[in-house]
Every structure is written in structure tokens, then in C-alpha cells.
Enzyme design. Structure first.
Site: not given
Ligand SMILES: Cc1ncc(COP(=O)(O)O)c(C=O)c1O
Length: 361
Positions: A33, A258
Site C-alpha cells: 500500500k 534559517y
Molecule cells: C492491516 C494491516 N496489515 C499489515 C500491515 C503491515 O504492517 P507493517 O508495515 O508493520 O508490517 C499494515 C500496515 O499498516 C496494516 O494496516
């Protein structure tokens, strides 16, 4: 051409995926994602396609990007659908769908479907974000089964504090999950990266047919604040780098950048780097945040500006115009930069933008 760039090591990504599957001894959906946490979802999915059982994304837009690129493996929508109209393309593109809320369950019941769905029914085992409450879970499962719209149900939940290696809430969430799903399901999914890396003792006995959901570990960053043996075997995937584009010799007492956040306490040689917060480098990184210049450790000094930042070259007399600067990567762990800046590697990676990205295979 501006020298700021991100190099993405796809062999390291595959190494980390194999490590995840090896630790869990089972199947995994690679979490890609948010554009694979900033690493490029299509490139990463293609690199893992031969071995990953499937992929997980946040929403249908992200899934369709992968389908359009020719990714045929299962893709799970981690937040399911946001409106009922998405059920049609979910079927058409053969996407798997998390069901986390009563309104989604009702929408499935109400909608005429051509193909049965694969649903991941989410339990709120303690995160208290989305998911059915333990008291409602069995009824939701029974309704999905009775709807006639579903071919397969995977029980899932998500850990809130698995990155805290001695936190009792992890075992409590697991117990909550086991109680709520006992006797219901043959497939389930619980473990994200910190649960997979840091809690092998909890999953020793195996609990049926599990799907892992590794995210951050695929990209080679530790989810933990302290050293952890398994996480130390991860290989960083992203190198964020640039070059020195200017050098200044400052007498003691002179400020840099800055707000004069850094004032030289000794005669100081300042290197100006083509990298700034518009590239995703954290503006709140303090003086002393680690960088590497031509492979040698150095430190950020002065406030990060939009397109430039400054580093201390006083102890690196051989470094100068054109020297390579690693902001994070194999030499400078992203998690250390994140800790210095009061954030997490997840956010650093997701924030990377504007810089050219190159995928190395
Ligand atoms: C529902 C779900 N599963 C798995 C993951 C993967 O988590 P991680 O990146 O901590 O392995 C996420 C990430 O936020 C998530 O929202």
C-alpha cells in the site's frame, strides 16, 4: 540534473520477503500500500510476483494500478470498499476484500453479485480502529456465510503494539482473537512485521492456515526502537542520496541556515546538499542527525530547508563539491534518522517525493 535520487534495491526486497516467509513458515501477502511505502508499488510487485502469494493495498485505486500493470496475483483491499459501487469492480478484477464494518456486511447482503467474494473478516481484538467487536464477530461471520455471496472467509485482526517487545497487549489480542474465532475458520491472518519478527514464542504451536502481512520489514527497516536479532538480518531497500553542491568555511560563532539553529562552536566546514523537505527529508531532523558523506559518517547541521540541507564536513577534509551524501540506506539506517526526527521509517519512506527513483534488479 539535480543529483537527489532514491535507489530501490529489488534484490534486497526479495531477500526480506523470503526472510518474512521463513520466520512465519507460511504464506504471505506482501503489503504494498501507499505505493509500496514509497518504493514504487508496481516495480515492487513485479519484483515479488514470482514468489509472493499475493499483495495487500489500502484501497481499490491502489489495486487497479497493479492490475493495470499486469499483476495477476491475489490482491487484498485492507480497508475493503468505501462505497457499495466498488463491489462491481472488486468482482470484475478478482480482488479480495476486508470486511470491517456492519455497513459493509449489509452492502454485501443487499448487492447482487456475479462471482462470490473472498472476504477477510476483521476482528477488533484491541486496536479499536476498525473491525467487528468480539461479541459481534460470530454473528457477522454467520451472516456472511448465509449471504450466499462469499466463497471464502479469512479471519483477521491487527496488532496495535507488537513493536513494543515486552508489551502484554500482544498476547491479550491474540487470546481475544482465538476466543472470538474458535471453531469458525480454517484460514486466518494476524502478523504484521513486528509480530513476525519479534514474537515467535506466541505463534510456536501454529494456529491453522495463516497468512502473514509483512510491510515495513520488506523494505528493510526495523519496526523496533532497539536492536532486534531478526530485524538485523533485513537489508535496506531504499537509498536516499544526493551530492554536495556547495562548501562554506565558517569561523566560530557564525550561524548556518534559517533561524540560526546551528551556530559554529569551532571553525567549521559546511557542505550544502541538494536535498530538502520538498524531497521528503524530515524538516524536524535535529543537528547531529546521521548522514554519510563519501561513505564516512557525518552529521546534519542547521535547519533543513525546502531544497537544501547542510552537513558538517570539518572532520572530512577529503570531502567536497560533488561528494556523495547518503541520507538513509545501507550506511545510515532509516530508522535512526526517523528516531532522531521523532518519526518512524514508515513515514520517511512514504514522504519521499520529487526525487528521481531508480529500481535496481
Ligand atoms: C492491516 C494491516 N496489515 C499489515 C500491515 C503491515 O504492517 P507493517 O508495515 O508493520 O508490517 C499494515 C500496515 O499498516 C496494516 O494496516
Amino acid at each position: 540534473m539535480r543529483p537527489a535520487r532514491a535507489l530501490i534495491d529489488l534484490a534486497a526486497l526479495r531477500h526480506n520477503y523470503r526472510l518474512a516467509c521463513g520466520l512465519g513458515g507460511t504464506r504471505a501477502l506482501a503489503v504494498v500500500k501507499a505505493d509500496a511505502y514509497g518504493h514504487g508499488a508496481v516495480h515492487c510487485a513485479r519484483a515479488l510476483e514470482a514468489e509472493a502469494e499475493g499483495f495487500a493495498v489500502a484501497c481499490i485505486e491502489e489495486a487497479l494500478e497493479l492490475r493495470e500493470a499486469g499483476i495477476a496475483a491475489p490482491i487484498l483491499l485492507l480497508e475493503g470498499f468505501f462505497e457499495t459501487a466498488e463491489l462491481e469492480p472488486i468482482q470484475r478484477h478478482d480482488l479480495w476484500c476486508v470486511v470491517h464494518s456492519p455497513w459493509q456486511l449489509e452492502a454485501i447482503e443487499r448487492t447482487a453479485l456475479t462471482y462470490p467474494l473472498t472476504c477477510w473478516l476483521k476482528l477488533d481484538s484491541g486496536m479499536h480502529r476498525v473491525g467487528f467487536a468480539p461479541a459481534d464477530y460470530r454473528a457477522a461471520h454467520a451472516r456472511l456465510m448465509a449471504s450466499g455471496k462469499v466463497a471464502r472467509i479469512v479471519a483477521m485482526s491487527h496488532f496495535a503494539r507488537a513493536d513494543e517487545l515486552d508489551c502484554p497487549r500482544v498476547a491479550e489480542q491474540l487470546a481475544q482473537f482465538e476466543t472470538a474465532t474458535a471453531g469458525l475458520v480454517t484460514e486466518f491472518s494476524l502478523r504484521n512485521s513486528p509480530a513476525l519478527l519479534g514474537w515467535p514464542q506466541l505463534f510456536r504451536h501454529g494456529h491453522g492456515s495463516e497468512w502473514l502481512r509483512p510491510g515495513i520489514m520488506l523494505y528493510g527497516a526495523t519496526p523496533f526502537e532497539r536492536y532486534q536479532e531478526q530485524a538485523a538480518q533485513l537489508r535496506p531497500v531504499m537509498t536516499l542520496e544526493s551530492r554536495i553542491i556547495g562548501v562554506r568555511e565558517l569561523p566560530a560563532g557564525e550561524p548556518v541556515g534559517y533561524g540560526a539553529r546551528f551556530v559554529a562552536s569551532r571553525p567549521t566546514r559546511v557542505g550544502v546538499v541538494a536535498m530538502g523537505y520538498a524531497d521528503g527529508y524530515p524538516r524536524h531532523a535535529p543537528n547531529g542527525t546521521p548522514v554519510a558523506v563519501d561513505g564516512r559518517p557525518a552529521q546534519l547541521i542547521g535547519r533543513v530547508s525546502m531544497d537544501m540541507l547542510t552537513v558538517d564536513l570539518t572532520d572530512l577534509p577529503q570531502a567536497g563539491l560533488g561528494s556523495r551524501v547518503e541520507l538513509w540506506g545501507a550506511q545510515v539506517p532509516a530508522s535512526e534518522v526517523a528516531a532522531a526526527a521523532g518519526t518512524i521509517a514508515y513515514q520517511l519512506f512514504c514522504n519521499v517525493r520529487r526525487v528521481a527513483r531508480f529500481w535496481l534488479d
